[in-house]
Design an enzyme around this catalytic site. Structure first.
Site, mmCIF file in Angstrom:
data_model
loop_
_atom_site.group_PDB
_atom_site.id
_atom_site.type_symbol
_atom_site.label_atom_id
_atom_site.label_comp_id
_atom_site.label_asym_id
_atom_site.label_seq_id
_atom_site.Cartn_x
_atom_site.Cartn_y
_atom_site.Cartn_z
ATOM 1 C CG HIS A 17 -1.948 1.043 1.275
ATOM 2 N ND1 HIS A 17 -3.115 0.940 2.001
ATOM 3 C CD2 HIS A 17 -2.003 2.271 0.689
ATOM 4 C CE1 HIS A 17 -3.825 2.041 1.869
ATOM 5 N NE2 HIS A 17 -3.168 2.879 1.078
ATOM 6 C CG HIS A 19 -1.477 6.074 -2.607
ATOM 7 N ND1 HIS A 19 -2.645 5.866 -3.309
ATOM 8 C CD2 HIS A 19 -1.718 5.661 -1.336
ATOM 9 C CE1 HIS A 19 -3.558 5.360 -2.485
ATOM 10 N NE2 HIS A 19 -3.017 5.226 -1.288
ATOM 11 C CG HIS A 197 -7.755 3.347 -0.222
ATOM 12 N ND1 HIS A 197 -7.083 2.740 -1.249
ATOM 13 C CD2 HIS A 197 -6.841 4.137 0.410
ATOM 14 C CE1 HIS A 197 -5.817 3.147 -1.241
ATOM 15 N NE2 HIS A 197 -5.647 4.002 -0.251
ATOM 16 C CD GLU A 200 -7.641 6.609 4.602
ATOM 17 O OE1 GLU A 200 -8.201 6.627 3.477
ATOM 18 O OE2 GLU A 200 -6.501 7.096 4.810
ATOM 19 C CG ASP A 278 -1.741 5.649 2.723
ATOM 20 O OD1 ASP A 278 -2.002 5.393 1.537
ATOM 21 O OD2 ASP A 278 -2.598 6.089 3.524
ATOM 22 C CG ASP A 279 -0.192 8.927 0.352
ATOM 23 O OD1 ASP A 279 -0.146 8.898 -0.881
ATOM 24 O OD2 ASP A 279 -1.180 8.548 1.005
HETATM 25 N N1 HPA Z 1 -6.633 7.447 1.280
HETATM 26 C C1 HPA Z 1 -7.364 7.643 0.185
HETATM 27 N N2 HPA Z 1 -6.840 8.038 -0.960
HETATM 28 C C2 HPA Z 1 -5.540 8.248 -1.025
HETATM 29 C C3 HPA Z 1 -4.730 8.063 0.071
HETATM 30 C C4 HPA Z 1 -5.304 7.632 1.289
HETATM 31 O O1 HPA Z 1 -4.655 7.444 2.332
HETATM 32 N N3 HPA Z 1 -3.468 8.367 -0.340
HETATM 33 C C5 HPA Z 1 -3.537 8.706 -1.627
HETATM 34 N N4 HPA Z 1 -4.791 8.643 -2.056
HETATM 35 ZN ZN ZN Z 2 -3.807 4.738 0.550
#
Ligand code: HPA
Ligand code: ZN
Length: 336
Positions: A17, A19, A197, A200, A278-279
């Site tokens: 996971h 991006h 996703h 969250e 994630d990011d």
């Molecule tokens: N959640 C949803 N969309 C996203 C995320 C995330 O953490 N990171 C990049 N796009």
């Molecule tokens: Zn994500």
């Protein structure tokens, strides 16, 4: 515990996971802005980092889409991906499955081909240089309509063999998985795997929809599934992987603080939890920092850390021979 920190750093890991646009560090963002003549509202790297004050998903996403506006040429996508692979390899990530957001680029006039060619060339070079295995997951932006996702899948078809799955990301609330039922069905009919996703910021019901309507093989995040005991039991029985992202959860206030993170509860409930970044450029850490943050906050044991890391390889979308090779190397590392 210092020896557990060293153990985490050296442990072979899979990242499922990430991006790729979220790995754009401010240094590269500003350099690409200069290279491409793009104007950013940040005068310096420090100013960019200073601006990352989001406390919820939408505020983060606004910065994330602004940041990716510097990605224009094929070489930009190559450089971005190579930088991530280099960092991942340095953290002993042995396998990674990378999300990309084609609509984040095509909507502003960058051709799909430019994006996929840059990513693909970097993955080929990265596999050779770093000995890592990789795959791509094409994500649909859920704040856009399903017709846009359908067009994106059409556009991607000449490069069908370059990605293994479709995913669903961006603003979760108000954009349930049900909205993308038809495009996911078509993707599956093309032999693509599916992830989404869910849970969250959105409710447990979105996790159920991802399972039942999108027929995903993994849930990205999934934290809020824990609010629904019957859903937890189902996820455990199905051994449905959850790609958990602790530092992201903390920065986006999915959890109030890291000590309240549900990772251990997920393991205790028999859930197939994995740890991911994630990011990483926005949330303050790559995969190792995410493991370290959880170890420190929850006092994870060596056994729990091993379980989570092994879950990554068990949940990967690679072929079985590749999985066995990674698991053998993983077990050999543990015997050292
Ligand atoms: N959640 C949803 N969309 C996203 C995320 C995330 O953490 N990171 C990049 N796009
Ligand atoms: Zn994500």
């Amino acid at each position: 515990m210092a020896d557990l920190d060293a153990f985490i750093a050296r442990l072979p890991k899979a990242e499922l996971h990430i991006h790729i646009e979220g790995s754009l560090e401010p240094e590269m963002m500003l350099a690409l802005a200069r290279r491409n003549g793009v104007t950013l509202p940040y005068a310096s790297v420090e100013a960019a980092r200073e601006a990352y004050r989001f406390t919820q998903l939408q505020d983060f996403l606004d910065l994330y889409y602004r940041g990716m506006s510097v990605l224009i040429e094929e070489q930009d996508f190559y450089d971005l991906t190579m930088a991530y692979l280099q960092r991942a390899a340095a953290q002993n990530v042995r396998h990674c499955e990378i999300f990309f957001d084609p609509q984040g680029h095509t909507e502003r006039g960058v051709a799909f081909e430019t994006v996929i060619d840059g990513l693909w060339r970097a993955l080929r070079d990265g596999e050779r240089i770093f000995g890592i295995t990789t795959a791509l997951i094409l994500c649909f932006l859920r704040h856009l309509d399903e017709a846009s996702a359908e067009r994106t899948l059409d556009e991607a078809m000449p490069w069908r063999d370059r990605f293994i799955a479709v995913g669903l990301d961006s603003s979760e609330k108000g954009h349930p998985p049900a909205k993308f039922q038809r495009v996911f069905a078509r993707a599956r009919s093309l032999g693509l795997l599916a992830v989404a996703h869910a849970g969250e910021e959105g409710p447990p019901e979105y996790v159920r929809e991802a399972l039942d309507l999108l027929q995903v093989q993994r849930i990205d995040h999934g934290n809020r599934a824990l609010e629904d005991p019957a859903l937890v039991a189902r996820l455990a029985t199905e051994r449905m992987p959850l790609t958990v992202c602790p530092l992201s959860n903390h920065r986006l206030r999915v959890v109030p603080d890291l000590k309240a993170h549900p990772l251990r509860r997920m393991l205790q409930a028999g859930l197939m939890a994995t740890v991911n970044s994630d990011d990483p450029a926005y949330f303050g850490g790559y995969v190792t920092e995410n493991f370290l943050a959880m170890q420190q906050a929850l006092d994870l044991t060596r056994e729990e850390i091993v379980t989570i890391a092994r879950n990554g390889f068990l949940s990967a979308f690679c072929d079985e021979a590749t999985r066995q090779r990674h698991l053998l190397a993983f077990d050999a590392f543990l015997k050292e």
